[in-house]
Design a protein around this motif. Sequence first.
Motif, PDB file in Angstrom:
ATOM      1  N   ALA A 152       6.047  36.486  13.700  1.00 58.91           N
ATOM      2  CA  ALA A 152       5.333  37.697  14.118  1.00 58.91           C
ATOM      3  C   ALA A 152       3.998  37.247  14.676  1.00 58.91           C
ATOM      4  O   ALA A 152       3.212  36.584  13.973  1.00 58.91           O
ATOM      5  CB  ALA A 152       5.133  38.633  12.937  1.00 58.91           C
ATOM      6  N   ASP A 153       3.731  37.563  15.944  1.00 55.34           N
ATOM      7  CA  ASP A 153       2.562  37.049  16.656  1.00 55.34           C
ATOM      8  C   ASP A 153       1.672  38.215  17.073  1.00 55.34           C
ATOM      9  O   ASP A 153       2.124  39.134  17.769  1.00 55.34           O
ATOM     10  CB  ASP A 153       3.042  36.267  17.884  1.00 55.34           C
ATOM     11  CG  ASP A 153       1.907  35.690  18.716  1.00 55.34           C
ATOM     12  OD1 ASP A 153       0.760  35.661  18.228  1.00 55.34           O
ATOM     13  OD2 ASP A 153       2.173  35.269  19.861  1.00 55.34           O
ATOM     14  N   ALA A 154       0.399  38.191  16.647  1.00 54.85           N
ATOM     15  CA  ALA A 154      -0.517  39.288  16.958  1.00 54.85           C
ATOM     16  C   ALA A 154      -1.830  38.742  17.490  1.00 54.85           C
ATOM     17  O   ALA A 154      -2.384  37.784  16.935  1.00 54.85           O
ATOM     18  CB  ALA A 154      -0.776  40.135  15.709  1.00 54.85           C
ATOM     19  N   CYS A 166      -0.276  34.166  13.751  1.00 58.42           N
ATOM     20  CA  CYS A 166       1.178  34.060  13.593  1.00 58.42           C
ATOM     21  C   CYS A 166       1.541  34.045  12.114  1.00 58.42           C
ATOM     22  O   CYS A 166       0.960  33.281  11.334  1.00 58.42           O
ATOM     23  CB  CYS A 166       1.695  32.784  14.250  1.00 58.42           C
ATOM     24  SG  CYS A 166       1.480  32.766  16.047  1.00 58.42           S
ATOM     25  N   ARG A 179      -4.869  34.159  18.248  1.00 55.72           N
ATOM     26  CA  ARG A 179      -3.478  34.541  18.011  1.00 55.72           C
ATOM     27  C   ARG A 179      -3.188  34.258  16.548  1.00 55.72           C
ATOM     28  O   ARG A 179      -3.483  33.167  16.038  1.00 55.72           O
ATOM     29  CB  ARG A 179      -2.523  33.743  18.907  1.00 55.72           C
ATOM     30  CG  ARG A 179      -2.750  33.947  20.388  1.00 55.72           C
ATOM     31  CD  ARG A 179      -2.677  35.421  20.784  1.00 55.72           C
ATOM     32  NE  ARG A 179      -1.341  35.972  20.705  1.00 55.72           N
ATOM     33  CZ  ARG A 179      -0.562  36.160  21.774  1.00 55.72           C
ATOM     34  NH1 ARG A 179      -0.992  35.838  22.975  1.00 55.72           N
ATOM     35  NH2 ARG A 179       0.643  36.682  21.630  1.00 55.72           N
ATOM     36  N   ARG A 203      -5.890  39.054  18.115  1.00 51.13           N
ATOM     37  CA  ARG A 203      -7.043  39.743  17.552  1.00 51.13           C
ATOM     38  C   ARG A 203      -8.278  38.873  17.716  1.00 51.13           C
ATOM     39  O   ARG A 203      -8.257  37.692  17.382  1.00 51.13           O
ATOM     40  CB  ARG A 203      -6.828  40.056  16.066  1.00 51.13           C
ATOM     41  CG  ARG A 203      -7.924  40.951  15.470  1.00 51.13           C
ATOM     42  CD  ARG A 203      -7.623  41.297  14.027  1.00 51.13           C
ATOM     43  NE  ARG A 203      -8.725  42.023  13.422  1.00 51.13           N
ATOM     44  CZ  ARG A 203      -8.888  42.188  12.112  1.00 51.13           C
ATOM     45  NH1 ARG A 203      -7.992  41.693  11.284  1.00 51.13           N
ATOM     46  NH2 ARG A 203      -9.917  42.852  11.647  1.00 51.13           N
TER      47      ARG A 203
END
Length: 305
Positions: free
Chosen positions: A101-103, A111, A109, A105
Amino acid sequence: MTVPIRHAVYGLPPADLADIPEEAVQVSPLIPGSARLEDVPPGTLAGATLLAPPGTMERRYVLALALRGLEPGGTLLALAPKDRGGARLAKELAGLGCTVADAPRRHHRICTTIRPAAPEGLEAATAEGGPRHVDNLALCTQPGIFSWDRLDPGSALLLASLPALKGVGADFGCGLGILARAVLASSAVTGLGLIDIDRRAVEMARRNVGDPRATVRWADIRAADPTLARLDFVVTNPPFHDGGAEDQALGKVFIARAAEVLRPGGTLWLTANAHLPYEAPLRAAFRHVTPVASASGYKVYEARK
């Protein structure tokens, strides 16, 4: 009996980007006194949080070690600035067999992944990023250490400029031990303290500098050290980056620490990028400052206390 590590933290992730459990144990080689991630038994971590390093081989090495250390179902959170490896984190974790799951912010990044039942490529990644002998240096080294696979031009200029030193001295930011080996070629040197903030550099320097006159310590030169006093000389190629950003204050601290530990008449030999404004702090801390050499964008100074 040693208490097993249940959560490992690598580096200093921003507090607003990663929640670090109170019981987390620091495993960064750049924080003196930390545990070694390499020593974590496989399958024993409930979780790991990594501020992933910028170098590709170094980063894959740390990711692989963390995955190896995690128990089945253990959670790995890895983050990095987008322009310092973060943009590649998800792909690299996927290459190690993870579902990620990569977000994004705050220019990072982030992960998150659960350790897969059968991670892929861990042995290859740890071998690629682990210690090795480099023929062109004829030294033991490891990716992630400053100038790990070549002689940097600043050190080369200092090596070409150094006279035969004598007495007791120190190598601030010793790295692999390249300068120390040259200093110890003088039989008039009776003792040399090698100090570096990078545990990996310290481990390699211990391998590379097999001289009974040398002592190697994992320490931050910014911290007081009562064992350093009234030295005859200091040699240094000080760092000027901290976390990837240029930080001229680091070199200035090295200069100030050298002035503190040298005896009256003791000398500092320093190499630095020519654009760095070190002449003013050198002249403020030492009685005599002499530019000795200049080439390839670097300068060498001799400063006498």
